[in-house]
Design a protein around this motif. Structure first.
Motif, mmCIF file in Angstrom:
data_model
loop_
_atom_site.group_PDB
_atom_site.id
_atom_site.type_symbol
_atom_site.label_atom_id
_atom_site.label_comp_id
_atom_site.label_asym_id
_atom_site.label_seq_id
_atom_site.Cartn_x
_atom_site.Cartn_y
_atom_site.Cartn_z
ATOM 1 N N TYR A 11 0.938 -1.138 -0.112
ATOM 2 C CA TYR A 11 0.020 -0.050 -0.006
ATOM 3 C C TYR A 11 0.864 1.196 0.170
ATOM 4 N N LYS A 12 2.137 1.230 -0.037
ATOM 5 C CA LYS A 12 2.877 2.500 0.253
ATOM 6 C C LYS A 12 2.910 3.547 -0.855
ATOM 7 N N ASN A 13 2.315 3.043 -2.202
ATOM 8 C CA ASN A 13 2.112 3.881 -3.088
ATOM 9 C C ASN A 13 0.475 4.432 -3.396
ATOM 10 N N LYS A 14 -0.073 3.823 -2.425
ATOM 11 C CA LYS A 14 -1.728 4.172 -2.593
ATOM 12 C C LYS A 14 -1.895 5.675 -1.712
ATOM 13 N N ILE A 15 -1.334 5.506 -0.386
ATOM 14 C CA ILE A 15 -1.517 6.631 0.219
ATOM 15 C C ILE A 15 -0.171 7.246 0.870
ATOM 16 N N ASP A 16 -0.232 8.392 1.442
ATOM 17 C CA ASP A 16 1.062 8.938 2.028
ATOM 18 C C ASP A 16 1.647 8.022 3.166
ATOM 19 N N PHE A 17 2.891 7.714 2.975
ATOM 20 C CA PHE A 17 3.599 6.750 3.929
ATOM 21 C C PHE A 17 3.349 6.999 5.354
ATOM 22 N N LEU A 18 3.426 8.198 5.817
ATOM 23 C CA LEU A 18 3.093 8.450 7.146
ATOM 24 C C LEU A 18 1.908 8.038 7.567
ATOM 25 N N ASP A 19 0.856 8.256 6.654
ATOM 26 C CA ASP A 19 -0.554 8.029 6.860
ATOM 27 C C ASP A 19 -0.821 6.554 7.043
ATOM 28 N N LEU A 20 -0.062 5.774 6.193
ATOM 29 C CA LEU A 20 -0.015 4.385 5.996
ATOM 30 C C LEU A 20 0.520 3.746 7.477
ATOM 31 N N GLU A 21 1.593 4.442 7.972
ATOM 32 C CA GLU A 21 2.106 3.950 9.326
ATOM 33 C C GLU A 21 1.132 4.129 10.270
ATOM 34 N N PRO A 63 -10.314 12.411 6.766
ATOM 35 C CA PRO A 63 -9.080 12.763 7.548
ATOM 36 C C PRO A 63 -8.632 11.627 8.376
ATOM 37 N N ILE A 64 -7.156 11.648 8.488
ATOM 38 C CA ILE A 64 -6.825 10.584 9.316
ATOM 39 C C ILE A 64 -7.421 10.611 10.838
ATOM 40 N N ALA A 65 -7.695 11.839 11.191
ATOM 41 C CA ALA A 65 -7.901 11.896 12.596
ATOM 42 C C ALA A 65 -9.368 11.346 12.893
ATOM 43 N N TYR A 66 -10.087 11.433 11.534
ATOM 44 C CA TYR A 66 -11.519 10.854 11.902
ATOM 45 C C TYR A 66 -11.412 9.310 11.847
ATOM 46 N N ILE A 67 -10.536 8.720 11.071
ATOM 47 C CA ILE A 67 -10.417 7.267 10.846
ATOM 48 C C ILE A 67 -9.955 6.582 12.118
#
Length: 304
Positions: A11-21, A63-67
């Motif tokens: 998934y590293k190329n699908k979303i921002d790497f920091l978001d993925l982590e 948003p990451i925060a909502y997830i």
């Protein structure tokens, strides 16, 4: 079963790497540091399903925060959901300005009544951070010193109350349902000698709101972002309420901290001068060098 390394590679190329982590860490109920340190850690089928679902939500712009259900603000962790804005780093300026000068906030006069009220509190991030910082740094409670927060959204107030309890300041803050300053105007017994008002109200103009990123425009509550009259309708209404408060006061010092959009400096100055002609204004820039906070000070003194 996949390892952290393997699912990261997928998934590293699908979303921002920091978001993925962050999403992997959240699914594993571990820290991001754990994800980085133990790439060979295996992931259960249930955890993999959750990671994939969360990645799908993020790919749609949520948003990451909502997830993950929370967001850090001023070193504290706040619950957030679709009923509240995601706290922004620039808003921390308000907390810093209020708490940095203890003498401007706390009166040692036991006969004084001092209030901090946060208008449109949302997740409660501003008032909770102020209360927590002052309690930690200055050993509150101080006699005659109170915290209040208002919001027109009952759902947002539920989140704010939860956050206050989790952070340990629920006994210090009274949350009031109502439109801007109305709950304080109605409660005559709350009339203070010194009042600090903080407000991060909706201030995006129609043009700016329409050009906002998808994670803002599609997912965060429009009622907490957009304001008519070039983004200043809510602040105009609040200033008019403050005008009424001042007219009913015998002796009062009011300090107001408003978060704004940078292009609103001049029109806001004009608006304040029209409604509160005796007010003193000071504008502060954020770390990006953009006008972000307007500090307004007004004094009502008894006639000689």
């Amino acid at each position: 079963m996949l390892t952290i390394r393997e699912i990261t590679k997928i998934y590293k190329n699908k979303i921002d790497f920091l978001d993925l982590e962050i999403l992997i860490a959240n699914s594993l109920k571990k820290t991001r540091e754990f994800v980085l340190t133990y790439p060979e850690q295996t992931i259960t089928r249930l955890q993999e399903t959750k990671i994939k679902k969360d990645i799908s939500r993020r790919m749609k712009g949520e948003p990451i925060a909502y997830i993950v259900g929370h967001k850090e603000f001023y070193g504290l962790d706040f619950i957030v959901n679709k009923h509240t804005l995601v706290p922004r780093p620039e808003t921390e300026m308000i907390v810093e300005l209020v708490t940095s000068n203890q003498q401007s906030v706390i009166s040692k006069n036991s006969n004084a009544k001092n209030i901090i009220i946060d208008i449109g509190t949302g997740s409660g991030n501003i008032i909770i951070s102020i209360a927590k910082t002052l309690a930690t740094s200055y050993e509150l409670p101080v006699t005659g010193y109170s915290f209040f927060a208002t919001d027109i959204s009952k759902e947002a107030l539920k989140i704010a109350k939860k956050n206050a309890k989790l952070i340990g300041v629920d006994k210090k803050i009274k949350f009031l349902h109502g439109d801007l300053l109305k709950p304080l105007l109605k409660a005559k017994k709350l009339m203070p000698n010194k009042l600090i008002i903080t407000a991060n109200l909706p201030y995006l103009s129609k043009e700016i709101y329409q050009s906002a990123p998808i994670d803002v425009k599609k997912f965060e509550p429009k009622s907490a972002l957009y304001s008519a009259e070039a983004g200043l309708a809510h602040y105009g209404k609040l200033l008019q309420q403050i005008q009424k408060l001042l007219a009913a006061s015998y002796e009062l010092r009011v300090t107001i901290f408003l978060e704004i959009s940078p292009e609103q400096k001049q029109p806001l100055m004009k608006l304040i001068k029209n409604i509160l002609p005796k007010a003193r204004m000071e504008f502060k820039k954020d770390l990006a060098g953009k006008w972000r906070i307007c500090k307004v000070t007004i004094n009502v003194s008894p006639s000689p």
